[in-house]
Design a protein around this motif. Structure first.
Motif, PDB file in Angstrom:
ATOM      1  N   LYS A  54     -22.790 -18.590  29.184  1.00 40.33           N
ATOM      2  CA  LYS A  54     -23.823 -17.568  29.399  1.00 40.33           C
ATOM      3  C   LYS A  54     -24.935 -17.705  28.366  1.00 40.33           C
ATOM      4  CE  LYS A  54     -20.723 -14.156  31.530  1.00 40.33           C
ATOM      5  NZ  LYS A  54     -19.475 -14.927  31.350  1.00 40.33           N
ATOM      6  N   GLU A  55     -24.563 -18.055  27.146  1.00 44.07           N
ATOM      7  CA  GLU A  55     -25.585 -18.240  26.109  1.00 44.07           C
ATOM      8  C   GLU A  55     -26.545 -19.362  26.496  1.00 44.07           C
ATOM      9  OE1 GLU A  55     -22.382 -17.914  25.575  1.00 44.07           O
ATOM     10  OE2 GLU A  55     -22.236 -16.088  24.345  1.00 44.07           O
ATOM     11  N   GLN A  56     -26.018 -20.447  27.039  1.00 37.95           N
ATOM     12  CA  GLN A  56     -26.877 -21.559  27.470  1.00 37.95           C
ATOM     13  C   GLN A  56     -27.746 -21.171  28.658  1.00 37.95           C
ATOM     14  OE1 GLN A  56     -23.593 -24.324  28.019  1.00 37.95           O
ATOM     15  NE2 GLN A  56     -24.335 -25.620  26.335  1.00 37.95           N
ATOM     16  N   ILE A  57     -27.199 -20.380  29.559  1.00 41.93           N
ATOM     17  CA  ILE A  57     -27.957 -19.964  30.741  1.00 41.93           C
ATOM     18  C   ILE A  57     -29.146 -19.089  30.343  1.00 41.93           C
ATOM     19  CG2 ILE A  57     -27.849 -18.628  32.889  1.00 41.93           C
ATOM     20  CD1 ILE A  57     -24.940 -19.569  33.165  1.00 41.93           C
ATOM     21  N   THR A  58     -28.971 -18.258  29.320  1.00 43.27           N
ATOM     22  CA  THR A  58     -30.092 -17.402  28.893  1.00 43.27           C
ATOM     23  C   THR A  58     -31.256 -18.230  28.361  1.00 43.27           C
ATOM     24  OG1 THR A  58     -29.187 -17.160  26.636  1.00 43.27           O
ATOM     25  CG2 THR A  58     -28.541 -15.512  28.269  1.00 43.27           C
ATOM     26  N   ASN A  59     -31.003 -19.469  27.963  1.00 46.94           N
ATOM     27  CA  ASN A  59     -32.072 -20.317  27.417  1.00 46.94           C
ATOM     28  C   ASN A  59     -32.802 -21.123  28.490  1.00 46.94           C
ATOM     29  OD1 ASN A  59     -31.663 -19.613  24.679  1.00 46.94           O
ATOM     30  ND2 ASN A  59     -29.920 -21.033  24.558  1.00 46.94           N
ATOM     31  N   LEU A  60     -32.374 -20.997  29.736  1.00 47.61           N
ATOM     32  CA  LEU A  60     -33.059 -21.707  30.811  1.00 47.61           C
ATOM     33  C   LEU A  60     -34.466 -21.160  30.992  1.00 47.61           C
ATOM     34  CD1 LEU A  60     -30.221 -21.834  33.505  1.00 47.61           C
ATOM     35  CD2 LEU A  60     -31.021 -23.727  32.076  1.00 47.61           C
ATOM     36  N   ARG A  61     -35.368 -22.052  31.346  1.00 47.14           N
ATOM     37  CA  ARG A  61     -36.747 -21.652  31.565  1.00 47.14           C
ATOM     38  C   ARG A  61     -36.830 -20.655  32.716  1.00 47.14           C
ATOM     39  NH1 ARG A  61     -40.595 -26.600  32.388  1.00 47.14           N
ATOM     40  NH2 ARG A  61     -39.752 -26.996  30.303  1.00 47.14           N
ATOM     41  N   LEU A  88     -18.720 -21.394  46.261  1.00 45.55           N
ATOM     42  CA  LEU A  88     -18.676 -22.679  46.964  1.00 45.55           C
ATOM     43  C   LEU A  88     -18.066 -22.530  48.349  1.00 45.55           C
ATOM     44  CD1 LEU A  88     -17.573 -24.939  43.978  1.00 45.55           C
ATOM     45  CD2 LEU A  88     -19.770 -25.102  45.166  1.00 45.55           C
ATOM     46  N   GLU A  89     -17.009 -21.733  48.440  1.00 44.61           N
ATOM     47  CA  GLU A  89     -16.350 -21.512  49.731  1.00 44.61           C
ATOM     48  C   GLU A  89     -17.304 -20.860  50.728  1.00 44.61           C
ATOM     49  OE1 GLU A  89     -11.725 -20.804  48.216  1.00 44.61           O
ATOM     50  OE2 GLU A  89     -13.054 -19.092  48.601  1.00 44.61           O
ATOM     51  N   LEU A  90     -18.127 -19.939  50.241  1.00 43.75           N
ATOM     52  CA  LEU A  90     -19.058 -19.222  51.108  1.00 43.75           C
ATOM     53  C   LEU A  90     -20.341 -19.996  51.364  1.00 43.75           C
ATOM     54  CD1 LEU A  90     -18.651 -15.648  49.553  1.00 43.75           C
ATOM     55  CD2 LEU A  90     -17.780 -16.427  51.773  1.00 43.75           C
ATOM     56  N   ARG A  91     -20.464 -21.165  50.740  1.00 46.18           N
ATOM     57  CA  ARG A  91     -21.652 -22.038  50.854  1.00 46.18           C
ATOM     58  C   ARG A  91     -22.878 -21.433  50.175  1.00 46.18           C
ATOM     59  NH1 ARG A  91     -21.006 -25.779  55.076  1.00 46.18           N
ATOM     60  NH2 ARG A  91     -18.783 -26.191  55.308  1.00 46.18           N
ATOM     61  N   ILE A  92     -22.663 -20.438  49.321  1.00 45.31           N
ATOM     62  CA  ILE A  92     -23.783 -19.953  48.514  1.00 45.31           C
ATOM     63  C   ILE A  92     -24.253 -21.066  47.596  1.00 45.31           C
ATOM     64  CG2 ILE A  92     -24.427 -18.310  46.685  1.00 45.31           C
ATOM     65  CD1 ILE A  92     -22.404 -16.352  48.020  1.00 45.31           C
ATOM     66  N   LEU A  93     -23.307 -21.853  47.119  1.00 42.84           N
ATOM     67  CA  LEU A  93     -23.593 -23.053  46.346  1.00 42.84           C
ATOM     68  C   LEU A  93     -23.256 -24.277  47.193  1.00 42.84           C
ATOM     69  CD1 LEU A  93     -22.102 -22.197  42.818  1.00 42.84           C
ATOM     70  CD2 LEU A  93     -24.494 -22.035  43.553  1.00 42.84           C
ATOM     71  N   ASP A  94     -24.089 -25.301  47.058  1.00 43.26           N
ATOM     72  CA  ASP A  94     -23.860 -26.568  47.752  1.00 43.26           C
ATOM     73  C   ASP A  94     -23.277 -27.554  46.759  1.00 43.26           C
ATOM     74  OD1 ASP A  94     -23.870 -28.923  49.125  1.00 43.26           O
ATOM     75  OD2 ASP A  94     -26.017 -28.877  49.641  1.00 43.26           O
ATOM     76  N   ILE A  95     -22.023 -27.930  46.966  1.00 46.18           N
ATOM     77  CA  ILE A  95     -21.344 -28.791  45.990  1.00 46.18           C
ATOM     78  C   ILE A  95     -22.022 -30.163  45.862  1.00 46.18           C
ATOM     79  CG2 ILE A  95     -19.712 -29.857  47.613  1.00 46.18           C
ATOM     80  CD1 ILE A  95     -17.560 -29.481  45.380  1.00 46.18           C
ATOM     81  N   ASP A  96     -22.773 -30.576  46.880  1.00 46.92           N
ATOM     82  CA  ASP A  96     -23.449 -31.865  46.831  1.00 46.92           C
ATOM     83  C   ASP A  96     -24.818 -31.776  46.158  1.00 46.92           C
ATOM     84  OD1 ASP A  96     -21.429 -33.314  48.147  1.00 46.92           O
ATOM     85  OD2 ASP A  96     -22.123 -32.554  50.086  1.00 46.92           O
ATOM     86  N   ASN A  97     -25.255 -30.569  45.825  1.00 49.53           N
ATOM     87  CA  ASN A  97     -26.572 -30.401  45.201  1.00 49.53           C
ATOM     88  C   ASN A  97     -26.492 -29.468  44.001  1.00 49.53           C
ATOM     89  OD1 ASN A  97     -28.596 -31.859  47.028  1.00 49.53           O
ATOM     90  ND2 ASN A  97     -27.393 -30.675  48.487  1.00 49.53           N
ATOM     91  N   LEU A  98     -25.536 -29.727  43.145  1.00 47.74           N
ATOM     92  CA  LEU A  98     -25.408 -28.935  41.924  1.00 47.74           C
ATOM     93  C   LEU A  98     -26.198 -29.624  40.807  1.00 47.74           C
ATOM     94  CD1 LEU A  98     -21.636 -27.889  41.931  1.00 47.74           C
ATOM     95  CD2 LEU A  98     -23.621 -26.482  42.506  1.00 47.74           C
ATOM     96  N   GLU A  99     -27.401 -29.194  40.600  1.00 45.91           N
ATOM     97  CA  GLU A  99     -28.243 -29.777  39.564  1.00 45.91           C
ATOM     98  C   GLU A  99     -28.741 -28.695  38.642  1.00 45.91           C
ATOM     99  OE1 GLU A  99     -31.349 -32.070  41.233  1.00 45.91           O
ATOM    100  OE2 GLU A  99     -30.026 -33.481  42.254  1.00 45.91           O
ATOM    101  N   ALA A 100     -28.839 -29.031  37.372  1.00 45.09           N
ATOM    102  CA  ALA A 100     -29.294 -28.065  36.382  1.00 45.09           C
ATOM    103  C   ALA A 100     -30.813 -27.909  36.433  1.00 45.09           C
ATOM    104  CB  ALA A 100     -28.860 -28.496  34.983  1.00 45.09           C
ATOM    105  N   ASP A 101     -31.290 -26.701  36.130  1.00 43.59           N
ATOM    106  CA  ASP A 101     -32.723 -26.478  35.984  1.00 43.59           C
ATOM    107  C   ASP A 101     -33.194 -26.997  34.638  1.00 43.59           C
ATOM    108  OD1 ASP A 101     -32.598 -25.202  38.402  1.00 43.59           O
ATOM    109  OD2 ASP A 101     -32.536 -23.178  37.554  1.00 43.59           O
ATOM    110  N   ASP A 102     -34.494 -27.113  34.481  1.00 45.75           N
ATOM    111  CA  ASP A 102     -35.045 -27.497  33.178  1.00 45.75           C
ATOM    112  C   ASP A 102     -34.775 -26.400  32.175  1.00 45.75           C
ATOM    113  OD1 ASP A 102     -36.063 -29.822  34.235  1.00 45.75           O
ATOM    114  OD2 ASP A 102     -37.995 -28.915  34.753  1.00 45.75           O
ATOM    115  N   GLU A 103     -34.417 -26.837  30.980  1.00 47.89           N
ATOM    116  CA  GLU A 103     -34.147 -25.840  29.922  1.00 47.89           C
ATOM    117  C   GLU A 103     -35.395 -25.594  29.091  1.00 47.89           C
ATOM    118  OE1 GLU A 103     -30.631 -26.654  27.679  1.00 47.89           O
ATOM    119  OE2 GLU A 103     -29.529 -27.434  29.384  1.00 47.89           O
TER     120      GLU A 103
END
Length: 239
Positions: free
Chosen positions: A179-186, A224-239
């Motif tokens: 969570k600490e790392q996520i708060t630093n995302l742009r 992932l089960e609900l397809r809210i997330l796409d397991i084939d397109n899990l990419e990080a945003d710019d930090e």
């Protein structure tokens, strides 16, 4: 159609004979100016005569990457030369992607309808990405799967009231961010406590009937089960 010059690159004599037979009987406009059973033989012919079309097998001498590189270098040297892949690599889908990235004008698999005058002339007339029925069936199947997955995701996002920040939060949890790392995302305007509240809200939405504790891992799996997330397109945003 006007006549055009062809180089055939094929290292299996029987298949070369079959390909020449198809051209001779079905594609009278095509003039075969040379045949090559190796990369070296191909470059020798190309130095002597420039073709309009290269009919290229990918599996030369047991190597599939040689065909991809022949395609790439041919397109770099002569962008106007058409390269039509005629290959028995009917299961190697990554190879198809590699050769398309290398600039191939189409792929004909050595199965089903094989090489037809219609497909060859389509390439010569400038049609991009010419495929025969076996590969088209796979492309359509994948396309339908992608569209269905997108529709399922859209429905889940609406039904569970998932906003942009929910999706970003879940996606980065799936990628192992704290969570600490996520708060630093742009563009992420939340502190750790706000993210903890958001996580609890998501748990209530995605596990409406669960009374026990749900940790971040289980929450991500549910997304992932609900397809809210796409397991084939899990990419990080710019930090």
């Amino acid at each position: 159609m006007e006549k055009f010059k062809v180089i055939i690159v094929e290292d299996v004599p029987l298949e070369l004979k079959g390909t020449q037979g198809i051209i001779r009987s079905d594609i009278p406009e095509a003039e075969v100016i040379g045949t090559a059973d190796s990369e070296q033989a191909y470059w020798r012919i190309l130095k002597q005569q420039k073709p309009d079309l290269v009919l290229l097998d990918l599996g030369l001498g047991g190597s599939t990457t040689v065909g991809v590189e022949i395609c790439r270098h041919t397109k770099e040297l002569h962008p106007d030369v058409k390269v039509l892949i005629f290959t028995g690599e009917i299961l190697n889908e990554k190879l198809w992607v590699d050769v398309l990235d290398a600039g191939a004008d189409g792929i004909i698999l050595k199965t089903g309808e094989l090489l037809t005058r219609r497909d060859v002339l389509a390439v010569m007339e400038g049609k991009q990405l010419v495929f025969n029925e076996p590969i088209l069936e796979k492309i359509v199947e994948r396309f339908k799967g992608v569209v269905s997955g997108q529709l399922i995701k859209q429905e889940a996002v609406v039904n569970y009231e998932i906003d942009e920040y929910d999706e970003r939060f879940l996606r980065h949890l799936a990628l192992g961010y704290t969570k600490e790392q996520i708060t630093n995302l742009r563009g992420m305007p939340f502190g750790v406590k706000s993210l903890e509240k958001r996580q609890n809200d998501l748990i209530r939405k995605l596990f409406p009937d669960t009374t026990g504790n749900v940790n971040a891992t289980r929450l991500v799996v549910r997304a992932l089960e609900l397809r809210i997330l796409d397991i084939d397109n899990l990419e990080a945003d710019d930090e």
